[in-house]
Design a protein around this motif. Structure first.
Motif, short mmCIF file in Angstrom:
data_model
loop_
_atom_site.label_atom_id
_atom_site.label_comp_id
_atom_site.label_asym_id
_atom_site.label_seq_id
_atom_site.Cartn_x
_atom_site.Cartn_y
_atom_site.Cartn_z
N TYR A 86 15.44 6.80 -1.31
CA TYR A 86 15.76 7.52 -2.54
C TYR A 86 16.50 6.61 -3.53
O TYR A 86 17.37 5.85 -3.13
CB TYR A 86 16.64 8.73 -2.20
CG TYR A 86 16.91 9.62 -3.37
CD1 TYR A 86 16.05 10.64 -3.71
CD2 TYR A 86 18.06 9.43 -4.15
CE1 TYR A 86 16.31 11.46 -4.80
CE2 TYR A 86 18.32 10.24 -5.23
CZ TYR A 86 17.44 11.25 -5.56
OH TYR A 86 17.70 12.05 -6.64
N PRO A 87 16.13 6.66 -4.84
CA PRO A 87 15.20 7.58 -5.49
C PRO A 87 13.75 7.08 -5.56
O PRO A 87 12.98 7.56 -6.39
CB PRO A 87 15.80 7.70 -6.89
CG PRO A 87 16.35 6.33 -7.15
CD PRO A 87 16.87 5.85 -5.82
N LEU A 88 13.39 6.10 -4.76
CA LEU A 88 12.03 5.56 -4.77
C LEU A 88 11.11 6.38 -3.87
O LEU A 88 11.53 6.97 -2.89
CB LEU A 88 12.03 4.11 -4.27
CG LEU A 88 12.30 3.01 -5.27
CD1 LEU A 88 12.33 1.66 -4.55
CD2 LEU A 88 11.26 2.98 -6.37
N LYS A 89 9.82 6.33 -4.22
CA LYS A 89 8.79 6.95 -3.40
C LYS A 89 7.48 6.20 -3.62
O LYS A 89 7.14 5.87 -4.74
CB LYS A 89 8.62 8.43 -3.77
CG LYS A 89 7.61 9.18 -2.91
CD LYS A 89 7.52 10.63 -3.34
CE LYS A 89 6.53 11.40 -2.49
NZ LYS A 89 6.43 12.84 -2.90
N PHE A 90 6.76 5.91 -2.53
CA PHE A 90 5.47 5.22 -2.61
C PHE A 90 4.34 6.14 -2.15
O PHE A 90 4.50 6.89 -1.18
CB PHE A 90 5.46 3.97 -1.72
CG PHE A 90 6.46 2.92 -2.10
CD1 PHE A 90 6.90 2.79 -3.41
CD2 PHE A 90 6.97 2.04 -1.15
CE1 PHE A 90 7.82 1.82 -3.77
CE2 PHE A 90 7.89 1.07 -1.50
CZ PHE A 90 8.32 0.95 -2.80
N LEU A 91 3.21 6.05 -2.83
CA LEU A 91 2.00 6.74 -2.42
C LEU A 91 0.84 5.75 -2.43
O LEU A 91 0.72 4.96 -3.37
CB LEU A 91 1.68 7.91 -3.36
CG LEU A 91 2.63 9.10 -3.39
CD1 LEU A 91 2.19 10.10 -4.44
CD2 LEU A 91 2.71 9.76 -2.03
N SER A 92 -0.01 5.83 -1.42
CA SER A 92 -1.17 4.95 -1.36
C SER A 92 -2.45 5.79 -1.40
O SER A 92 -2.78 6.47 -0.41
CB SER A 92 -1.14 4.10 -0.08
OG SER A 92 -2.30 3.28 -0.01
N PRO A 93 -3.16 5.81 -2.52
CA PRO A 93 -4.38 6.60 -2.61
C PRO A 93 -5.53 5.93 -1.87
O PRO A 93 -5.53 4.72 -1.66
CB PRO A 93 -4.66 6.63 -4.12
CG PRO A 93 -4.11 5.32 -4.61
CD PRO A 93 -2.88 5.06 -3.76
N ARG A 94 -6.49 6.73 -1.49
CA ARG A 94 -7.68 6.18 -0.86
C ARG A 94 -8.54 5.51 -1.93
O ARG A 94 -8.82 6.10 -2.97
CB ARG A 94 -8.47 7.28 -0.16
CG ARG A 94 -9.74 6.80 0.52
CD ARG A 94 -10.43 7.93 1.25
NE ARG A 94 -9.58 8.43 2.33
CZ ARG A 94 -9.92 9.47 3.11
NH1 ARG A 94 -11.07 10.10 2.91
NH2 ARG A 94 -9.10 9.86 4.07
N THR A 95 -8.96 4.31 -1.69
CA THR A 95 -9.81 3.59 -2.63
C THR A 95 -11.23 3.52 -2.10
O THR A 95 -11.45 3.45 -0.88
CB THR A 95 -9.29 2.16 -2.88
OG1 THR A 95 -9.29 1.45 -1.64
CG2 THR A 95 -7.87 2.18 -3.45
N HIS A 96 -12.19 3.55 -3.01
CA HIS A 96 -13.59 3.47 -2.62
C HIS A 96 -14.03 2.03 -2.39
O HIS A 96 -14.98 1.77 -1.67
CB HIS A 96 -14.47 4.13 -3.68
CG HIS A 96 -14.18 5.59 -3.87
ND1 HIS A 96 -14.49 6.54 -2.92
CD2 HIS A 96 -13.57 6.25 -4.89
CE1 HIS A 96 -14.10 7.74 -3.35
NE2 HIS A 96 -13.55 7.58 -4.54
N SER A 97 -13.34 1.11 -3.02
CA SER A 97 -13.69 -0.30 -2.84
C SER A 97 -13.17 -0.80 -1.50
O SER A 97 -11.99 -0.61 -1.16
CB SER A 97 -13.08 -1.14 -3.97
OG SER A 97 -13.25 -2.51 -3.71
N PRO A 98 -14.01 -1.45 -0.70
CA PRO A 98 -13.56 -1.94 0.61
C PRO A 98 -12.61 -3.13 0.54
O PRO A 98 -12.00 -3.50 1.55
CB PRO A 98 -14.87 -2.34 1.30
CG PRO A 98 -15.79 -2.68 0.16
CD PRO A 98 -15.43 -1.73 -0.95
N SER A 99 -12.45 -3.72 -0.65
CA SER A 99 -11.62 -4.91 -0.77
C SER A 99 -10.31 -4.66 -1.51
O SER A 99 -9.58 -5.60 -1.80
CB SER A 99 -12.39 -6.02 -1.50
OG SER A 99 -12.72 -5.60 -2.83
N LEU A 100 -10.04 -3.37 -1.80
CA LEU A 100 -8.89 -3.05 -2.66
C LEU A 100 -7.91 -2.11 -1.96
O LEU A 100 -8.31 -1.14 -1.33
CB LEU A 100 -9.37 -2.41 -3.96
CG LEU A 100 -8.29 -1.92 -4.94
CD1 LEU A 100 -7.50 -3.11 -5.49
CD2 LEU A 100 -8.92 -1.11 -6.07
#
Length: 326
Positions: free
Chosen positions: A33-47
């Motif tokens: 806190y107060p930070l928060k990280f989110l990792s979205p799913r990517t369609h690119s296999p290299s990203l």
């Protein structure tokens, strides 16, 4: 190496390609806190991508944020934010002991400015893309940020966007923050190849008479100096992975015909080339570019970034998540 322990306001991200896969994965992904990280799913296999967020939708007075990131060999990592980075007004901190019963015993202690630091290590053949939304400082805000990118060698690459607006324009706030300071350092090995610092503040707003005041030479405040522009951006492209984008931007800039005009231009931009000499006695070669942009609206600057500067990003990494945020 990044620290193994986190403390309040600290975040750690380490992204690498596992031995059993070709898709980047996070070996370390932690924030307090107060930070928060989110990792979205990517369609690119290299990203791989990460949204760097803060609880409450912004940074409050006195917040001190530090983010340490490692981008390991062969990784493409995109750093994003959801919405603009809002910096709230600098406020005094009220100190009152339990023994104090009278309001006259309450004292206001000056609060430190809001600060944020980003430390990024980029290893061989890796690409870091720092593409946040613009920073928006509210009336009375006091903000300082420093971003340090260390490329392991000449095979590592970086794309760094740093931009800010005049404030909450919908509420009539334009350049009414107390102080804004933002700096970028780019190192290759132990060599500093780029440093940029933006410092905006009005002397009469904070009383720091011994500090550099951009308006003192002409006796103008920041609002007068920067009128009519409401959004400024710096985009740095460096390294072999982003060289095609840099060449395209430089080609577009060379098409511009310079001439005197009394008509106000809604968007201004320029390009500077970063050169580097391979060895003593050899000619300098282009290694990157710096794009500077000023626009009368944030949307105008955003459209320019997407349509001119980053239009080939999909071809480069498979996805342009920054453009999808429009």
């Amino acid at each position: 190496m990044i620290p193994s322990l986190i403390y309040p306001g600290h975040g750690i991200i380490s992204c690498r390609i596992p031995s059993t896969s070709t898709k980047p994965a996070f070996s370390t992904f932690a924030a307090s806190y107060p930070l928060k990280f989110l990792s979205p799913r990517t369609h690119s296999p290299s990203l791989a991508a990460v949204y760097l967020l803060s609880y409450g939708g912004g940074l409050v007075s006195g917040d001190s944020i530090t983010i340490d990131i490692e981008c390991h060999p062969g990784v493409n990592l995109m750093l994003l934010t959801q919405g603009s980075t809002k910096v709230f007004k600098r406020r005094p901190r009220t100190v009152r002991s339990d023994a104090m019963k009278d309001m006259k015993d309450v004292k206001d202690v000056k609060q430190k400015r809001t600060e944020q630091r980003l430390n990024v290590k980029v290893y061989s053949n890796a690409l870091i893309m720092q593409l946040p939304e613009p920073t928006t400082c509210f009336r009375g805000a006091d903000y300082k940020q420093r971003q340090v990118f260390r490329l392991e060698d000449d095979t590592a690459s970086a794309m760094i966007l740093d931009w800010f607006t005049s404030g909450r324009m919908s509420r009539g706030e334009r350049w009414e923050f107390m102080r804004y300071e933002s700096g970028i350092d780019l190192l290759v090995g132990e060599n500093m190849v780029f440093r940029d610092v933006v410092l905006l503040h009005d002397q009469h707003k904070n009383g720091h008479e011994n500090e550099l005041d951009l308006s003192s030479t002409k006796n103008m405040d920041v609002k007068t100096m920067l009128h009519p522009y409401e959004c400024f951006a710096t985009l740095l492209l460096y390294g072999p992975r982003v060289f095609p984008l840099a060449e395209d931007i430089l080609g577009e800039f060379k098409k511009i015909t310079l001439h005197k005009s009394s008509k106000l231009m809604g968007l201004l931009w320029s390009v500077s080339v970063i050169y580097r000499r391979e060895t003593a006695g050899t000619e300098e070669s282009m290694r990157g570019i710096v794009v500077k942009v000023a626009g009368t609206t944030t949307e105008m600057v955003r459209n320019f970034l997407n349509n001119v500067c980053l239009r080939g990003l999909d071809d480069l990494v498979g996805e342009n998540l920054f453009a999808r945020g429009i």
